[in-house]
Design an enzyme around this catalytic site. Sequence first.
Site, PDB file in Angstrom:
ATOM      1  N   GLU A 238       4.209  12.175   9.843  1.00 29.14           N
ATOM      2  CA  GLU A 238       3.488  12.906   8.812  1.00 29.14           C
ATOM      3  C   GLU A 238       1.982  12.736   9.034  1.00 29.14           C
ATOM      4  O   GLU A 238       1.481  11.609   9.059  1.00 29.14           O
ATOM      5  CB  GLU A 238       3.848  12.382   7.422  1.00 29.14           C
ATOM      6  CG  GLU A 238       3.053  13.059   6.314  1.00 29.14           C
ATOM      7  CD  GLU A 238       3.244  12.399   4.953  1.00 29.14           C
ATOM      8  OE1 GLU A 238       3.340  13.117   3.951  1.00 29.14           O
ATOM      9  OE2 GLU A 238       3.272  11.143   4.903  1.00 29.14           O
ATOM     10  N   TRP A 239       1.272  13.848   9.207  1.00 30.47           N
ATOM     11  CA  TRP A 239      -0.189  13.759   9.251  1.00 30.47           C
ATOM     12  C   TRP A 239      -0.713  13.949   7.838  1.00 30.47           C
ATOM     13  O   TRP A 239      -0.611  15.024   7.270  1.00 30.47           O
ATOM     14  CB  TRP A 239      -0.809  14.800  10.174  1.00 30.47           C
ATOM     15  CG  TRP A 239      -2.317  14.664  10.199  1.00 30.47           C
ATOM     16  CD1 TRP A 239      -3.037  13.506  10.094  1.00 30.47           C
ATOM     17  CD2 TRP A 239      -3.278  15.718  10.314  1.00 30.47           C
ATOM     18  NE1 TRP A 239      -4.383  13.762  10.147  1.00 30.47           N
ATOM     19  CE2 TRP A 239      -4.557  15.114  10.282  1.00 30.47           C
ATOM     20  CE3 TRP A 239      -3.170  17.107  10.449  1.00 30.47           C
ATOM     21  CZ2 TRP A 239      -5.733  15.854  10.366  1.00 30.47           C
ATOM     22  CZ3 TRP A 239      -4.339  17.845  10.537  1.00 30.47           C
ATOM     23  CH2 TRP A 239      -5.609  17.224  10.501  1.00 30.47           C
ATOM     24  N   ARG A 240      -1.287  12.875   7.288  1.00 31.10           N
ATOM     25  CA  ARG A 240      -1.907  12.945   5.977  1.00 31.10           C
ATOM     26  C   ARG A 240      -3.323  13.484   6.149  1.00 31.10           C
ATOM     27  O   ARG A 240      -4.291  12.757   6.302  1.00 31.10           O
ATOM     28  CB  ARG A 240      -1.902  11.560   5.336  1.00 31.10           C
ATOM     29  CG  ARG A 240      -0.577  11.185   4.698  1.00 31.10           C
ATOM     30  CD  ARG A 240      -0.324  11.978   3.424  1.00 31.10           C
ATOM     31  NE  ARG A 240      -1.412  11.762   2.490  1.00 31.10           N
ATOM     32  CZ  ARG A 240      -1.465  10.738   1.633  1.00 31.10           C
ATOM     33  NH1 ARG A 240      -0.468   9.880   1.571  1.00 31.10           N
ATOM     34  NH2 ARG A 240      -2.491  10.596   0.821  1.00 31.10           N
TER      35      ARG A 240
ATOM     36  N   GLU B  83      -2.154  13.647  -7.017  1.00 31.65           N
ATOM     37  CA  GLU B  83      -0.851  13.182  -6.539  1.00 31.65           C
ATOM     38  C   GLU B  83      -0.960  11.910  -5.700  1.00 31.65           C
ATOM     39  O   GLU B  83      -0.033  11.536  -4.981  1.00 31.65           O
ATOM     40  CB  GLU B  83      -0.171  14.279  -5.723  1.00 31.65           C
ATOM     41  CG  GLU B  83       0.331  15.451  -6.553  1.00 31.65           C
ATOM     42  CD  GLU B  83       1.708  15.208  -7.149  1.00 31.65           C
ATOM     43  OE1 GLU B  83       2.545  14.587  -6.488  1.00 31.65           O
ATOM     44  OE2 GLU B  83       1.931  15.627  -8.297  1.00 31.65           O
TER      45      GLU B  83
ATOM     46  N   HIS C 276       4.984  13.117  -7.293  1.00 32.96           N
ATOM     47  CA  HIS C 276       4.651  11.698  -7.308  1.00 32.96           C
ATOM     48  C   HIS C 276       4.199  11.272  -8.702  1.00 32.96           C
ATOM     49  O   HIS C 276       3.425  11.976  -9.338  1.00 32.96           O
ATOM     50  CB  HIS C 276       3.530  11.384  -6.303  1.00 32.96           C
ATOM     51  CG  HIS C 276       3.906  11.661  -4.888  1.00 32.96           C
ATOM     52  ND1 HIS C 276       4.004  12.935  -4.389  1.00 32.96           N
ATOM     53  CD2 HIS C 276       4.223  10.824  -3.865  1.00 32.96           C
ATOM     54  CE1 HIS C 276       4.368  12.883  -3.117  1.00 32.96           C
ATOM     55  NE2 HIS C 276       4.510  11.611  -2.779  1.00 32.96           N
TER      56      HIS C 276
ATOM     57  N   LYS D 171      11.663  15.922  -2.735  1.00 30.91           N
ATOM     58  CA  LYS D 171      11.229  14.527  -2.651  1.00 30.91           C
ATOM     59  C   LYS D 171      10.556  14.109  -3.950  1.00 30.91           C
ATOM     60  O   LYS D 171       9.781  14.869  -4.537  1.00 30.91           O
ATOM     61  CB  LYS D 171      10.241  14.364  -1.488  1.00 30.91           C
ATOM     62  CG  LYS D 171       9.563  13.000  -1.411  1.00 30.91           C
ATOM     63  CD  LYS D 171       8.428  13.021  -0.399  1.00 30.91           C
ATOM     64  CE  LYS D 171       7.572  11.768  -0.521  1.00 30.91           C
ATOM     65  NZ  LYS D 171       6.329  11.870   0.259  1.00 30.91           N
TER      66      LYS D 171
ATOM     67  N   ARG E   6      13.644   1.818  -0.350  1.00 29.88           N
ATOM     68  CA  ARG E   6      13.258   2.382   0.943  1.00 29.88           C
ATOM     69  C   ARG E   6      14.257   2.042   2.041  1.00 29.88           C
ATOM     70  O   ARG E   6      14.181   2.600   3.134  1.00 29.88           O
ATOM     71  CB  ARG E   6      11.853   1.889   1.326  1.00 29.88           C
ATOM     72  CG  ARG E   6      10.768   2.348   0.370  1.00 29.88           C
ATOM     73  CD  ARG E   6       9.395   1.828   0.798  1.00 29.88           C
ATOM     74  NE  ARG E   6       8.336   2.246  -0.108  1.00 29.88           N
ATOM     75  CZ  ARG E   6       7.678   3.401  -0.044  1.00 29.88           C
ATOM     76  NH1 ARG E   6       7.984   4.253   0.912  1.00 29.88           N
ATOM     77  NH2 ARG E   6       6.731   3.709  -0.907  1.00 29.88           N
TER      78      ARG E   6
ATOM     79  N   SER F 167       0.565   4.609   3.843  1.00 27.14           N
ATOM     80  CA  SER F 167       0.008   5.709   3.053  1.00 27.14           C
ATOM     81  C   SER F 167       0.421   5.630   1.595  1.00 27.14           C
ATOM     82  O   SER F 167      -0.015   6.458   0.789  1.00 27.14           O
ATOM     83  CB  SER F 167       0.461   7.063   3.640  1.00 27.14           C
ATOM     84  OG  SER F 167       1.863   7.186   3.571  1.00 27.14           O
TER      85      SER F 167
END
Length: 235
Positions: free
Chosen positions: A45-47, A85, A126, A153, A196, A215
Amino acid sequence: MNTVNVRKVEIGKGIPKICVPVVGITRDDIIDAACKAKETADLVEWRADWYEDVLDFKKTEKMMEELRETLGDIPLLFTFRTLKEGGEKEIEKSVYVKLNEMAVKTGFADLVDAEAYGVKVIASNHDFQKTPPKEEIVSRLCFMQECGADIVKIAVMPQSKKDVLTLLLATEEMVREHAKCPVVTMSMSEVGVVSRICGEAFGSALTFGAVKKASAPGQLGAEELRMVLKILHDV
Protein backbone atom coordinates in the site's frame (compact mmCIF):
# COMPACT_ATOMS: atom_id res chain seq x y z
CA MET A 1 -18.53 -15.05 -1.11
CA ASN A 2 -16.54 -13.91 -4.12
CA THR A 3 -12.79 -13.66 -3.79
CA VAL A 4 -10.75 -10.88 -5.44
CA ASN A 5 -7.86 -11.74 -7.74
CA VAL A 6 -5.16 -9.08 -8.17
CA ARG A 7 -2.19 -10.12 -10.31
CA LYS A 8 -1.19 -13.45 -8.68
CA VAL A 9 -2.85 -12.79 -5.32
CA GLU A 10 -6.29 -14.12 -4.38
CA ILE A 11 -7.81 -12.10 -1.54
CA GLY A 12 -10.50 -13.84 0.49
CA LYS A 13 -9.12 -17.38 0.37
CA GLY A 14 -6.66 -19.18 2.63
CA ILE A 15 -4.19 -17.42 4.89
CA PRO A 16 -4.93 -13.68 5.24
CA LYS A 17 -2.75 -11.77 2.82
CA ILE A 18 -0.20 -9.33 4.21
CA CYS A 19 -0.30 -5.76 2.97
CA VAL A 20 2.80 -3.70 3.81
CA PRO A 21 2.33 0.08 3.90
CA VAL A 22 4.92 2.33 2.30
CA VAL A 23 5.10 5.68 4.06
CA GLY A 24 7.66 8.30 3.15
CA ILE A 25 7.91 12.03 2.63
CA THR A 26 10.49 12.11 -0.15
CA ARG A 27 10.96 10.08 -3.32
CA ASP A 28 14.06 8.35 -1.90
CA ASP A 29 12.25 7.46 1.35
CA ILE A 30 9.38 5.92 -0.62
CA ILE A 31 11.54 3.84 -2.96
CA ASP A 32 13.71 2.64 -0.08
CA ALA A 33 10.61 1.56 1.84
CA ALA A 34 9.17 -0.17 -1.25
CA CYS A 35 12.39 -2.16 -1.76
CA LYS A 36 12.18 -3.42 1.81
CA ALA A 37 8.43 -4.05 1.62
CA LYS A 38 8.57 -6.28 -1.46
CA GLU A 39 10.69 -8.82 0.39
CA THR A 40 7.77 -9.84 2.62
CA ALA A 41 4.55 -8.37 1.18
CA ASP A 42 1.69 -10.03 -0.67
CA LEU A 43 0.49 -6.51 -1.49
CA VAL A 44 2.02 -3.06 -0.98
CA GLU A 45 0.00 0.00 0.00
CA TRP A 46 1.42 3.39 -0.97
CA ARG A 47 0.16 5.88 1.58
CA ALA A 48 0.33 8.84 -0.77
CA ASP A 49 -0.84 11.31 1.89
CA TRP A 50 2.68 11.18 3.36
CA TYR A 51 4.36 12.22 0.09
CA GLU A 52 5.50 15.86 0.09
CA ASP A 53 4.57 16.44 -3.58
CA VAL A 54 1.37 14.38 -3.71
CA LEU A 55 -0.76 17.29 -4.94
CA ASP A 56 1.58 17.81 -7.90
CA PHE A 57 -0.11 15.23 -10.11
CA LYS A 58 2.81 14.91 -12.54
CA LYS A 59 5.22 14.10 -9.71
CA THR A 60 2.73 11.69 -8.15
CA GLU A 61 2.26 9.88 -11.46
CA LYS A 62 6.04 9.60 -11.84
CA MET A 63 6.27 8.29 -8.27
CA MET A 64 3.67 5.64 -9.06
CA GLU A 65 5.57 4.61 -12.18
CA GLU A 66 8.75 4.13 -10.13
CA LEU A 67 6.85 2.14 -7.52
CA ARG A 68 5.38 -0.10 -10.22
CA GLU A 69 8.87 -0.77 -11.60
CA THR A 70 10.24 -1.43 -8.11
CA LEU A 71 7.48 -3.80 -7.06
CA GLY A 72 7.40 -5.92 -10.19
CA ASP A 73 4.37 -8.22 -10.02
CA ILE A 74 3.38 -7.36 -6.44
CA PRO A 75 -0.04 -5.66 -6.37
CA LEU A 76 0.00 -1.94 -5.56
CA LEU A 77 -2.75 -0.31 -3.49
CA PHE A 78 -3.01 3.49 -3.83
CA THR A 79 -4.31 5.20 -0.69
CA PHE A 80 -4.66 8.85 0.21
CA ARG A 81 -5.89 8.79 3.81
CA THR A 82 -7.54 12.09 4.72
CA LEU A 83 -6.78 13.85 8.00
CA LYS A 84 -10.27 13.03 9.26
CA GLU A 85 -9.63 9.31 8.67
CA GLY A 86 -6.25 9.36 10.41
CA GLY A 87 -4.06 10.47 7.49
CA GLU A 88 -1.35 13.10 7.18
CA LYS A 89 -3.01 15.82 5.09
CA GLU A 90 -6.32 17.54 4.64
CA ILE A 91 -7.61 17.73 1.09
CA GLU A 92 -10.63 19.24 -0.62
CA LYS A 93 -13.15 16.66 -1.78
CA SER A 94 -12.90 17.71 -5.44
CA VAL A 95 -9.10 17.38 -5.36
CA TYR A 96 -9.36 14.02 -3.60
CA VAL A 97 -11.61 12.72 -6.38
CA LYS A 98 -9.29 14.02 -9.11
CA LEU A 99 -6.25 12.52 -7.37
CA ASN A 100 -7.82 9.05 -7.22
CA GLU A 101 -9.02 9.31 -10.81
CA MET A 102 -5.50 10.23 -11.90
CA ALA A 103 -4.02 7.35 -9.90
CA VAL A 104 -6.15 4.70 -11.56
CA LYS A 105 -5.90 6.14 -15.05
CA THR A 106 -2.12 5.78 -14.91
CA GLY A 107 -2.49 2.01 -14.95
CA PHE A 108 0.20 1.64 -12.27
CA ALA A 109 -2.17 0.91 -9.34
CA ASP A 110 -4.03 -2.39 -8.97
CA LEU A 111 -6.32 -1.24 -6.16
CA VAL A 112 -7.48 2.08 -4.74
CA ASP A 113 -9.32 2.81 -1.57
CA ALA A 114 -12.05 4.85 -3.25
CA GLU A 115 -14.37 4.07 -6.15
CA ALA A 116 -12.66 4.47 -9.52
CA TYR A 117 -12.39 3.11 -13.01
CA GLY A 118 -11.32 -0.40 -13.85
CA VAL A 119 -9.33 -1.25 -10.74
CA LYS A 120 -10.36 -3.10 -7.60
CA VAL A 121 -11.90 -0.86 -4.96
CA ILE A 122 -11.31 -1.11 -1.21
CA ALA A 123 -13.94 0.90 0.66
CA SER A 124 -12.68 1.72 4.14
CA ASN A 125 -13.86 3.29 7.36
CA HIS A 126 -11.72 4.23 10.36
CA ASP A 127 -12.70 5.17 13.91
CA PHE A 128 -9.69 6.34 15.90
CA GLN A 129 -11.76 7.21 18.97
CA LYS A 130 -13.81 4.13 19.81
CA THR A 131 -15.23 0.75 18.84
CA PRO A 132 -18.86 1.06 17.73
CA PRO A 133 -21.41 -1.60 18.76
CA LYS A 134 -21.34 -4.86 16.80
CA GLU A 135 -24.50 -3.98 14.91
CA GLU A 136 -23.03 -0.66 13.79
CA ILE A 137 -19.82 -2.29 12.55
CA VAL A 138 -21.81 -4.82 10.52
CA SER A 139 -24.05 -2.04 9.20
CA ARG A 140 -21.07 0.01 7.97
CA LEU A 141 -19.53 -2.99 6.25
CA CYS A 142 -22.83 -3.86 4.58
CA PHE A 143 -23.27 -0.27 3.40
CA MET A 144 -19.83 -0.23 1.77
CA GLN A 145 -20.60 -3.57 0.12
CA GLU A 146 -23.93 -2.25 -1.19
CA CYS A 147 -22.09 0.75 -2.67
CA GLY A 148 -20.23 -1.65 -4.93
CA ALA A 149 -16.86 -2.10 -3.21
CA ASP A 150 -14.76 -5.11 -4.23
CA ILE A 151 -13.34 -5.34 -0.68
CA VAL A 152 -14.75 -3.74 2.50
CA LYS A 153 -12.56 -2.67 5.40
CA ILE A 154 -13.04 -1.21 8.86
CA ALA A 155 -10.51 -0.32 11.56
CA VAL A 156 -11.59 0.70 15.05
CA MET A 157 -9.95 1.79 18.29
CA PRO A 158 -10.51 -0.41 21.37
CA GLN A 159 -10.90 1.06 24.84
CA SER A 160 -10.91 -2.40 26.42
CA LYS A 161 -10.37 -6.08 25.63
CA LYS A 162 -14.13 -6.41 25.33
CA ASP A 163 -14.02 -3.95 22.40
CA VAL A 164 -11.65 -6.29 20.58
CA LEU A 165 -14.15 -9.13 21.03
CA THR A 166 -16.88 -6.85 19.67
CA LEU A 167 -14.86 -6.28 16.49
CA LEU A 168 -14.14 -10.00 16.07
CA LEU A 169 -17.78 -10.97 16.62
CA ALA A 170 -18.88 -8.36 14.08
CA THR A 171 -16.38 -9.78 11.59
CA GLU A 172 -17.64 -13.31 12.07
CA GLU A 173 -21.27 -12.23 11.68
CA MET A 174 -20.54 -10.15 8.59
CA VAL A 175 -18.70 -13.00 6.87
CA ARG A 176 -21.21 -15.66 7.89
CA GLU A 177 -24.43 -13.80 7.11
CA HIS A 178 -23.82 -10.91 4.73
CA ALA A 179 -20.50 -10.95 2.88
CA LYS A 180 -20.50 -11.10 -0.91
CA CYS A 181 -16.89 -9.86 -1.11
CA PRO A 182 -13.74 -10.13 1.04
CA VAL A 183 -13.94 -8.42 4.44
CA VAL A 184 -10.98 -6.77 6.20
CA THR A 185 -11.21 -5.74 9.85
CA MET A 186 -8.82 -4.75 12.58
CA SER A 187 -8.79 -3.44 16.13
CA MET A 188 -5.97 -0.93 16.49
CA SER A 189 -3.35 -0.26 19.21
CA GLU A 190 -1.55 -2.82 21.38
CA VAL A 191 -4.85 -3.95 22.87
CA GLY A 192 -6.12 -4.97 19.44
CA VAL A 193 -3.02 -6.74 18.13
CA VAL A 194 -4.69 -10.15 18.35
CA SER A 195 -7.19 -9.04 15.69
CA ARG A 196 -4.33 -8.67 13.20
CA ILE A 197 -3.27 -12.28 13.51
CA CYS A 198 -6.54 -14.24 13.90
CA GLY A 199 -8.22 -13.11 10.69
CA GLU A 200 -8.43 -16.60 9.22
CA ALA A 201 -10.44 -17.79 12.23
CA PHE A 202 -12.97 -14.95 12.15
CA GLY A 203 -13.04 -14.17 8.42
CA SER A 204 -10.79 -11.15 7.85
CA ALA A 205 -9.02 -11.61 4.50
CA LEU A 206 -6.16 -9.12 4.77
CA THR A 207 -3.87 -7.74 7.45
CA PHE A 208 -1.27 -4.99 7.54
CA GLY A 209 2.33 -5.52 8.62
CA ALA A 210 5.10 -2.95 8.81
CA VAL A 211 8.60 -3.21 7.38
CA LYS A 212 10.11 0.24 7.86
CA LYS A 213 7.45 2.45 9.44
CA ALA A 214 3.98 1.55 10.66
CA SER A 215 1.03 3.42 9.18
CA ALA A 216 -1.38 2.71 12.04
CA PRO A 217 -1.24 1.89 15.77
CA GLY A 218 -0.57 -1.75 16.61
CA GLN A 219 0.94 -2.96 13.32
CA LEU A 220 3.31 -5.89 13.72
CA GLY A 221 6.46 -6.48 11.69
CA ALA A 222 5.62 -8.17 8.38
CA GLU A 223 8.08 -11.05 8.80
CA GLU A 224 6.87 -11.91 12.32
CA LEU A 225 3.29 -11.54 11.16
CA ARG A 226 3.73 -14.01 8.32
CA MET A 227 5.31 -16.55 10.68
CA VAL A 228 2.40 -16.31 13.14
CA LEU A 229 -0.23 -16.51 10.39
CA LYS A 230 1.39 -19.67 9.03
CA ILE A 231 1.53 -21.27 12.48
CA LEU A 232 -2.16 -20.58 13.06
CA HIS A 233 -3.05 -21.80 9.56
CA ASP A 234 -1.19 -25.08 10.05
CA VAL A 235 -2.69 -25.89 13.46
